[in-house]
Design a protein around this motif. Structure first.
Motif, PDB file in Angstrom:
ATOM      1  N   TRP A  82      41.230  36.706  40.480  1.00 21.89           N
ATOM      2  CA  TRP A  82      41.886  37.581  41.762  1.00 21.89           C
ATOM      3  C   TRP A  82      43.385  37.635  41.522  1.00 21.89           C
ATOM      4  O   TRP A  82      44.332  38.630  41.991  1.00 21.89           O
ATOM      5  CB  TRP A  82      41.582  36.835  42.898  1.00 21.89           C
ATOM      6  CG  TRP A  82      40.393  37.038  43.286  1.00 21.89           C
ATOM      7  CD1 TRP A  82      39.200  37.582  42.716  1.00 21.89           C
ATOM      8  CD2 TRP A  82      39.689  36.326  44.320  1.00 21.89           C
ATOM      9  NE1 TRP A  82      38.089  37.259  43.360  1.00 21.89           N
ATOM     10  CE2 TRP A  82      38.207  36.643  44.429  1.00 21.89           C
ATOM     11  CE3 TRP A  82      40.191  35.547  45.595  1.00 21.89           C
ATOM     12  CZ2 TRP A  82      37.251  35.995  45.473  1.00 21.89           C
ATOM     13  CZ3 TRP A  82      39.413  35.122  46.480  1.00 21.89           C
ATOM     14  CH2 TRP A  82      38.113  35.366  46.409  1.00 21.89           C
ATOM     15  N   SER A  84      47.175  38.097  40.582  1.00 17.06           N
ATOM     16  CA  SER A  84      48.112  39.110  39.574  1.00 17.06           C
ATOM     17  C   SER A  84      49.437  38.862  39.933  1.00 17.06           C
ATOM     18  O   SER A  84      49.831  37.941  40.678  1.00 17.06           O
ATOM     19  CB  SER A  84      47.625  40.727  39.736  1.00 17.06           C
ATOM     20  OG  SER A  84      48.243  41.431  38.758  1.00 17.06           O
ATOM     21  N   ILE A 222      44.432  43.493  49.840  1.00 16.39           N
ATOM     22  CA  ILE A 222      45.113  43.002  48.707  1.00 16.39           C
ATOM     23  C   ILE A 222      46.265  42.072  49.320  1.00 16.39           C
ATOM     24  O   ILE A 222      46.802  42.623  50.586  1.00 16.39           O
ATOM     25  CB  ILE A 222      46.003  44.008  47.995  1.00 16.39           C
ATOM     26  CG1 ILE A 222      44.928  44.754  46.964  1.00 16.39           C
ATOM     27  CG2 ILE A 222      46.866  43.231  46.919  1.00 16.39           C
ATOM     28  CD1 ILE A 222      45.550  45.836  46.599  1.00 16.39           C
ATOM     29  N   ILE A 243      43.995  40.324  44.212  1.00 16.96           N
ATOM     30  CA  ILE A 243      43.250  41.318  44.385  1.00 16.96           C
ATOM     31  C   ILE A 243      42.014  41.054  44.239  1.00 16.96           C
ATOM     32  O   ILE A 243      41.330  41.088  42.798  1.00 16.96           O
ATOM     33  CB  ILE A 243      44.053  42.480  43.495  1.00 16.96           C
ATOM     34  CG1 ILE A 243      45.557  42.590  43.589  1.00 16.96           C
ATOM     35  CG2 ILE A 243      43.391  43.553  43.702  1.00 16.96           C
ATOM     36  CD1 ILE A 243      46.344  43.522  42.586  1.00 16.96           C
ATOM     37  N   LYS A 249      42.194  46.217  40.986  1.00 13.89           N
ATOM     38  CA  LYS A 249      43.049  45.345  40.219  1.00 13.89           C
ATOM     39  C   LYS A 249      43.154  45.851  38.554  1.00 13.89           C
ATOM     40  O   LYS A 249      44.463  45.751  38.283  1.00 13.89           O
ATOM     41  CB  LYS A 249      42.547  43.791  40.079  1.00 13.89           C
ATOM     42  CG  LYS A 249      43.400  42.823  39.352  1.00 13.89           C
ATOM     43  CD  LYS A 249      42.811  41.298  39.579  1.00 13.89           C
ATOM     44  CE  LYS A 249      43.739  40.415  38.894  1.00 13.89           C
ATOM     45  NZ  LYS A 249      43.541  40.276  37.200  1.00 13.89           N
ATOM     46  N   GLU A 253      46.981  46.800  37.498  1.00 13.90           N
ATOM     47  CA  GLU A 253      47.717  46.091  36.395  1.00 13.90           C
ATOM     48  C   GLU A 253      47.994  46.974  35.224  1.00 13.90           C
ATOM     49  O   GLU A 253      48.945  46.789  34.544  1.00 13.90           O
ATOM     50  CB  GLU A 253      46.743  44.955  35.796  1.00 13.90           C
ATOM     51  CG  GLU A 253      46.541  43.679  36.819  1.00 13.90           C
ATOM     52  CD  GLU A 253      46.184  42.483  36.222  1.00 13.90           C
ATOM     53  OE1 GLU A 253      45.322  42.575  35.458  1.00 13.90           O
ATOM     54  OE2 GLU A 253      46.474  41.487  36.796  1.00 13.90           O
TER      55      GLU A 253
END
Length: 388
Positions: A82, A84, A222, A243, A249, A253
């Motif tokens: 999760w 990031s 988020i 996320i 996600k 990303e």
């Protein structure tokens, strides 16, 4: 006490202290005038002495530290997948809006609110939907009826939740977060929860991460956070985006990589690890000092400048000041403090229409600095009253 130490930041490239007029006291911009913990200094010094500052990446120690903090502070078991990154909350929210919206979509905010939200929404071509907070008897609450009306509109796609709220300092309750979550789930509105100030709560209050209120929240929310406000390391530019939604996600990303924002600076990883594993004693001392500063400001204004009312915060190192009884037009208020008081605050107007007649003051400074600023405010207000 180390927190009482006066540290000259004027020649350190500090945004807060980068001012031509050396007589002005800046009590704006949400960073602290306190030295960071010794453990963080040691970690950064060790990294600096290595002598090579090439491209950096994340390691298992980093992820372990993030998981450790959220587990010990909020009893939240984060999954590694999760977690990031973003160099800052606002750059990350820009990318999230790009991933979650199309131009013309609506994004809900609750003004008066952290003003970069407005420009971020507009940058992505979205429409700002103001669900203004209700101010009554010196405190703020949510307008749920208006919130649902805006959430139910077919073009509404995202709600940016500020939790704890900046600038009004509310720590939202479980019930408030539950109601908001039910409305957003019902109408398919994604929640971006800015929880940057979550670690800076006062006695009697506990921050509740939005995603932990109900299992369904993991699917449409988020969580944006960082060690930066908590441990005064904003310059390391290392924010944490949690996320759980895999598809979101991946989109986020992909954009992060596409814009070349996927790597931390050379000191961010070690600074974050030291903060989360070893920074709690320092944080507890800071929160105690902030609480004393808060009580000091409340007492001073009540006794000497009763025309300025404190909206007493439940979290953050910021105080929202109700200055409407000063009788100064809202578009002249900020310049009054800057030119007459010689103190730079954050202009209330920037936080939306709900900020007209208000100013925001940062109390994360030695008491000596805060006292001088308050004495200047007292003298300037007295002089104004005497000339009226």
């Amino acid at each position: 006490m180390q927190l009482e130490k006066l540290i000259d930041r004027r020649k350190t490239h500090s945004v807060k202290w980068y001012i031509e007029d050396q007589d002005i006291i800046p009590l704006c911009i949400a960073d602290m005038d306190f030295q960071v913990s010794e453990e963080i200094v040691n970690a950064i010094s060790h990294k600096a002495l290595h002598g090579i500052y090439g491209y950096s990446t994340f390691c298992e120690r980093y992820y372990d530290a993030v998981q450790y903090w959220w587990k010990t502070q909020y009893d939240w078991e984060l999954k590694r997948e999760w977690i990031s990154f973003s160099p800052g909350i606002i750059p990350g929210i820009n990318l999230l809006l790009k991933a979650l919206t199309q131009p013309g979509d609506g994004v809900i905010v609750q003004d008066p609110v952290y003003y970069p939200f407005f420009s971020t929404i507009e940058t992505q071509g979205c429409i700002i939907l103001n669900n203004s907070l209700i101010y009554s008897n010196g405190a703020y609450e949510m307008n749920f009826e208006d919130f649902e009306e805006k959430a139910s509109q077919p073009n509404t796609k995202v709600f940016i939740l500020c939790s704890p709220h900046n600038p009004v300092g509310r720590v939202w309750t479980f019930e408030e977060l539950r109601k908001i979550g039910e409305i957003c789930d019902k109408h398919g509105v994604f929640v971006i929860s800015d929880e940057m100030h979550g670690d800076l709560t006062y006695s009697g209050y506990k921050h509740i991460p939005f995603a932990t209120v109900h299992p369904n929240h993991l699917k449409f929310s988020i969580t944006c956070a960082a060690p930066s406000k908590t441990f005064n390391i904003a310059g390391m530019q290392s924010s944490i985006f949690i996320i759980p939604n895999k598809d979101v996600k991946e989109k986020y990303e992909g954009l992060l990589t596409g814009y070349g924002l996927m790597r931390p600076n050379a000191f961010a990883v070690e600074g974050t690890i030291a903060a989360y594993y070893k920074g709690l004693p320092w944080l507890q001392e800071v929160k105690g000092y902030l609480e004393e500063n808060l009580q000091y400001v409340c007492s001073f204004l009540k006794e000497y400048i009763p025309s300025i009312k404190v909206v007493k915060p439940e979290a953050t190192h910021l105080i929202w000041l109700d200055c409407r009884d000063l009788g100064i037009p809202h578009d002249k208020l900020h310049s009054f403090f800057l030119e007459n008081v010689r103190v730079r605050l954050d202009e209330g107007m920037k936080f939306g229409r709900g900020g007209y007649g208000f100013e925001r003051i940062n109390i994360a400074c030695p008491r000596e600095v805060l006292t001088e600023a308050l004495l200047r405010m007292k003298a300037a207000v007295k002089g104004k009253e005497e000339t009226c």
